[in-house]
Design a protein around this motif. Structure first.
Motif, PDB file in Angstrom:
ATOM      1  N   ALA A 120       0.457  -1.658  -0.336  1.00 17.71           N
ATOM      2  CA  ALA A 120       0.509  -0.187  -0.291  1.00 17.71           C
ATOM      3  C   ALA A 120       0.956   0.599   0.315  1.00 17.71           C
ATOM      4  O   ALA A 120       2.100   1.661   0.875  1.00 17.71           O
ATOM      5  CB  ALA A 120      -0.476   0.253   0.961  1.00 17.71           C
ATOM      6  N   GLY A 121       0.347   1.869  -0.799  1.00 14.84           N
ATOM      7  CA  GLY A 121       1.142   3.364  -0.636  1.00 14.84           C
ATOM      8  C   GLY A 121       2.743   3.354  -1.538  1.00 14.84           C
ATOM      9  O   GLY A 121       3.159   4.342  -1.771  1.00 14.84           O
ATOM     10  N   GLU A 122       2.489   2.509  -2.566  1.00 11.47           N
ATOM     11  CA  GLU A 122       3.926   2.156  -3.353  1.00 11.47           C
ATOM     12  C   GLU A 122       3.298   3.226  -4.765  1.00 11.47           C
ATOM     13  O   GLU A 122       2.183   2.519  -5.082  1.00 11.47           O
ATOM     14  CB  GLU A 122       4.504   1.180  -3.375  1.00 11.47           C
ATOM     15  N   ILE A 123       4.427   3.739  -5.213  1.00 12.84           N
ATOM     16  CA  ILE A 123       4.413   4.294  -6.454  1.00 12.84           C
ATOM     17  C   ILE A 123       5.378   3.008  -7.397  1.00 12.84           C
ATOM     18  O   ILE A 123       6.534   3.494  -7.154  1.00 12.84           O
ATOM     19  CB  ILE A 123       4.550   5.400  -6.957  1.00 12.84           C
ATOM     20  N   VAL A 124       5.235   2.301  -7.886  1.00 13.36           N
ATOM     21  CA  VAL A 124       6.010   1.481  -9.192  1.00 13.36           C
ATOM     22  C   VAL A 124       5.908   1.911 -10.465  1.00 13.36           C
ATOM     23  O   VAL A 124       4.926   2.459 -11.023  1.00 13.36           O
ATOM     24  CB  VAL A 124       5.489   0.104  -8.856  1.00 13.36           C
ATOM     25  N   GLY A 125       7.653   1.766 -11.005  1.00 11.30           N
ATOM     26  CA  GLY A 125       7.364   2.093 -12.333  1.00 11.30           C
ATOM     27  C   GLY A 125       7.100   1.104 -13.292  1.00 11.30           C
ATOM     28  O   GLY A 125       8.115  -0.053 -12.946  1.00 11.30           O
ATOM     29  N   PHE A 126       6.673   0.994 -14.560  1.00 11.96           N
ATOM     30  CA  PHE A 126       6.608   0.023 -14.853  1.00 11.96           C
ATOM     31  C   PHE A 126       7.352   0.574 -16.737  1.00 11.96           C
ATOM     32  O   PHE A 126       7.060   1.166 -17.205  1.00 11.96           O
ATOM     33  CB  PHE A 126       5.053  -0.257 -16.078  1.00 11.96           C
ATOM     34  N   LEU A 127       8.451  -0.565 -16.868  1.00 11.17           N
ATOM     35  CA  LEU A 127       9.109   0.062 -17.811  1.00 11.17           C
ATOM     36  C   LEU A 127       9.632  -1.200 -19.343  1.00 11.17           C
ATOM     37  O   LEU A 127       9.150  -1.895 -18.899  1.00 11.17           O
ATOM     38  CB  LEU A 127      10.755   0.325 -17.628  1.00 11.17           C
ATOM     39  N   GLY A 128       9.312  -0.693 -20.315  1.00 10.30           N
ATOM     40  CA  GLY A 128       9.502  -1.119 -21.346  1.00 10.30           C
ATOM     41  C   GLY A 128       9.248  -0.541 -23.110  1.00 10.30           C
ATOM     42  O   GLY A 128       8.735   0.148 -22.446  1.00 10.30           O
ATOM     43  N   PRO A 129       9.971  -1.335 -23.571  1.00  4.96           N
ATOM     44  CA  PRO A 129       9.545  -0.868 -24.911  1.00  4.96           C
ATOM     45  C   PRO A 129       8.027  -0.861 -25.924  1.00  4.96           C
ATOM     46  O   PRO A 129       7.112  -1.634 -24.487  1.00  4.96           O
ATOM     47  CB  PRO A 129      10.509  -1.105 -26.206  1.00  4.96           C
TER      48      PRO A 129
ATOM     49  N   THR B 212      11.976   8.144 -13.554  1.00 12.08           N
ATOM     50  CA  THR B 212      12.739   9.098 -12.479  1.00 12.08           C
ATOM     51  C   THR B 212      12.356   9.845 -11.575  1.00 12.08           C
ATOM     52  O   THR B 212      12.777   9.749 -10.370  1.00 12.08           O
ATOM     53  CB  THR B 212      13.277   9.440 -12.520  1.00 12.08           C
ATOM     54  N   ALA B 213      11.564  10.655 -11.274  1.00 12.03           N
ATOM     55  CA  ALA B 213      10.651  11.825 -11.199  1.00 12.03           C
ATOM     56  C   ALA B 213       9.633  11.099 -10.107  1.00 12.03           C
ATOM     57  O   ALA B 213       9.655  11.183  -9.016  1.00 12.03           O
ATOM     58  CB  ALA B 213       9.935  12.945 -11.188  1.00 12.03           C
ATOM     59  N   LEU B 214       9.116  10.123 -10.471  1.00  9.90           N
ATOM     60  CA  LEU B 214       7.881   9.642  -9.581  1.00  9.90           C
ATOM     61  C   LEU B 214       8.253   8.513  -8.641  1.00  9.90           C
ATOM     62  O   LEU B 214       7.738   7.699  -7.620  1.00  9.90           O
ATOM     63  CB  LEU B 214       6.872   9.684  -9.830  1.00  9.90           C
ATOM     64  N   CYS B 215       9.092   7.769  -9.284  1.00 16.53           N
ATOM     65  CA  CYS B 215       9.472   5.933  -8.445  1.00 16.53           C
ATOM     66  C   CYS B 215      10.219   5.443  -8.507  1.00 16.53           C
ATOM     67  O   CYS B 215      11.116   6.485  -8.730  1.00 16.53           O
ATOM     68  CB  CYS B 215       9.049   5.176  -9.454  1.00 16.53           C
ATOM     69  N   ARG B 216      11.113   5.082  -6.677  1.00 19.72           N
ATOM     70  CA  ARG B 216      11.159   4.876  -6.396  1.00 19.72           C
ATOM     71  C   ARG B 216      12.156   3.272  -7.003  1.00 19.72           C
ATOM     72  O   ARG B 216      13.073   2.774  -6.882  1.00 19.72           O
ATOM     73  CB  ARG B 216      11.303   4.815  -4.616  1.00 19.72           C
ATOM     74  N   ARG B 217      10.985   2.948  -7.108  1.00 25.24           N
ATOM     75  CA  ARG B 217      11.348   1.737  -7.426  1.00 25.24           C
ATOM     76  C   ARG B 217      10.175   0.721  -8.963  1.00 25.24           C
ATOM     77  O   ARG B 217       8.970   1.376  -9.534  1.00 25.24           O
ATOM     78  CB  ARG B 217      10.066   0.341  -6.378  1.00 25.24           C
TER      79      ARG B 217
END
Lengths: 341, 214
Positions: free
Chosen positions: A48-57, A220-225
């Protein structure tokens, strides 16, 4: 734990058609299908409360994963649980607690002012009047919506519309946000504003957020993970900066010389990325960094030297390029797969 | 012709046109568009069956339509003063009920055809066939009573009659109380069948949709 995904797979059968009339007749008589593995054995947990970035082409399976999590798609195998619900059951209680924002799709009624869609959503989500008013006030303040609310949506600019879309998607105060390219097509100022808003929303409501974006700056601005997927497979799950260390085989050495170089060839020390006047930037294999730096200090007239991680954008772009090259060498096809719209 | 005078025909077709206007449905085009462009996904994210969305769009139209239709009907009445209907309070109530049912059967049958887009790429061709049948057997080319008796006997029980001509027949004063009772029973039957069929197709369709792409 808010989101639990275990061995999630989503395969599509895609109809293959040869071009032209003959192709049409052939596909009428006998259709050929190809299996596309949009998501292939993906597992992760998000608190709960995490911001996770999903990366991929493009076509990596990001959108498909978000669609499974928001109950639009049935998994082919594996399981997903969010807030204790199974998304594909599409329970009303579940849909009232989440939102999916797709930068390329809109829910606002094109011909009416945004406020009309907000009122419809208030009815659909059965939001009590007082809560609707306070949420709307809050969103109006955070997103600076005041001058936009009563204008016909088609008269709004892309960025203005995106702000209203976000507001429409958040009126019911979802606990889990799936944001698919929320800043696509926006200028830098607007991107920054949307980013600030997402951070604020996350802090105020302790909302759990998964975000996909083509703009590394968003991530990079939003996600630590970050979770990196490519061709439906998970390549990485963890700290954004540790990712750079893991997949970037190089470090960046920045040097400033005290005098103009004569007769020294910088290429001997590493891959020269940039030279300007008495400054230069070199990429050096990670393990050799300290040795090379020491040699440079000894052999060159150096005024200043710094050793850094290369910019994350470059690292990840290179990572994907190398993965694609490796696949090509193994003889696997590298066509655009998975993401359909 | 078979007990129909010129003014009977005018009365019949004028009211038939009114019923057709008040039951007009185009949901298959909306559905097909939404399914092909993925806009259905957005509707599916809401905690509300998308049927409500399409129904309310159509109902909004039905509120606005009389604003234009009623003045036109008055003008037609001025042009053809021989227009006559069997207007009693009971008939008006029955007419209203039959009109609402006609709209519902039409809406749901077209919605069901539209949902077939989950399986076939072009649901519109099926709709064209359905539309042609409902023109023919719904009393559009001729009042059903003027068909050969065995055709009339069958058409009286098919759903197409209850999508168009049945409300008109009620106020034409040609139906016996038994005809009326039979008609309402059959109408109710088709309403129930449409609802059950819709639910069945929707449940399977949504599974198909989410299994093969959205």
């Amino acid at each position: 734990m808010t989101i639990q995904v275990e061995h999630l797979c989503k395969y599509y059968q895609v109809h293959q058609k040869e071009p032209g009339l003959i192709g049409s007749v052939k596909s009428f008589v006998k259709r050929k299908y190809a299996d596309v593995k949009a998501v292939d054995d993906v597992s992760f947990h998000i608190d709960a409360g995490e911001i996770v970035g999903f990366l991929g082409p493009n076509g990596a399976g990001k959108t498909t994963t978000l669609k499974v999590l928001s109950g639009l798609l049935y998994p082919t195998s594996g399981s997903a649980r969010v807030l204790g619900f199974t998304p594909s059951e599409r329970r009303k209680e579940y849909l009232s607690k989440i939102t999916l924002v797709m930068g390329q799709k809109q829910q606002l009624n094109w011909d009416l002012p945004a406020i009309e869609t907000f009122l419809v959503n208030a009815a659909i989500y059965e939001i009590p009047d007082a809560q609707f008013k306070s949420t709307l006030d809050e969103l109006t303040e955070l997103l600076e919506l005041k001058p936009l609310l009563n204008k016909q949506v088609r008269k709004l600019s892309l960025g203005e519309r995106m702000k209203c879309e976000l507001a429409a998607a958040l009126l019911h105060r979802p606990q889990v946000l799936f944001l698919d390219e929320p800043t696509i097509g926006l200028d830098v100022t607007m991107q920054t504003k949307i980013r600030q808003f997402i951070t604020e929303y996350n802090e105020r409501h302790r909302a759990t957020i998964i975000l996909t974006s083509h703009y590394m700056a968003d991530v990079t601005a939003l996600c630590r993970r970050v979770i990196v997927i490519d061709h439906g497979r998970m390549l990485y799950d963890g700290d954004l900066h540790a990712l750079a260390e893991k997949i970037a085989p190089h470090k960046l050495i920045r040097v400033e010389f005290s005098e103009t170089l004569n007769g020294h060839r910088l290429e001997e020390y590493g891959e020269v990325v940039k030279t300007r006047g008495q400054r230069a930037e070199l990429l050096v294999p990670r393990d050799a960094t300290s040795g090379v730096a020491a040699r440079m200090l000894a052999e060159l007239p150096i005024a200043d030297v710094t050793i850094e991680e290369p910019p994350i954008e470059q690292v990840i772009t290179r990572g994907f390029e190398e993965a694609a090259r490796a696949r090509a060498e193994r003889g696997e096809s590298d066509e655009d797969e998975g993401e359909e719209d | 012709m078979a007990g129909y005078t010129q003014s009977d025909f005018v009365s019949y077709y004028l009211l038939l046109a009114f019923v057709q206007q008040m039951t007009s449905v185009w949901v298959i085009y909306e559905l097909a568009y939404d399914i092909r462009h993925g806009d259905l996904s957005i509707k599916l994210l809401h905690p509300l069956n998308p049927l409500h969305d399409y129904l309310s769009t159509n109902l909004a139209d039905k509120i606005m339509r009389p604003v234009v239709l009623v003045p036109l009907a008055l003008i037609a009445w001025l042009i053809f003063p021989t227009i006559h209907y069997d207007v009693t309070l009971l008939n008006l109530v029955l007419f209203g009920a039959a009109l609402a049912a006609a709209w519902l059967i039409r809406f749901l049958s077209q919605y069901i055809l539209g949902l077939l887009a989950f399986w076939v790429s072009d649901s519109m061709a099926l709709n064209d066939m359905w539309f042609a049948l409902s023109e023919m057997l719904g009393g559009m080319i001729a009042p059903l009573a003027l068909f050969p008796p065995n055709v009339t006997a069958v058409a009286n029980w098919l759903p197409f009659r209850f999508m168009l001509s049945f409300p008109v027949e009620i106020v034409s004063g040609r139906l016996t109380p038994t005809d009326l009772a039979d008609g309402f029973a059959a109408m109710l039957f088709w309403v129930v069948v449409s609802v059950i069929l819709y639910r069945w197709v929707w449940r399977r369709g949504i599974r198909q949709f989410s299994a093969f792409g959205a």
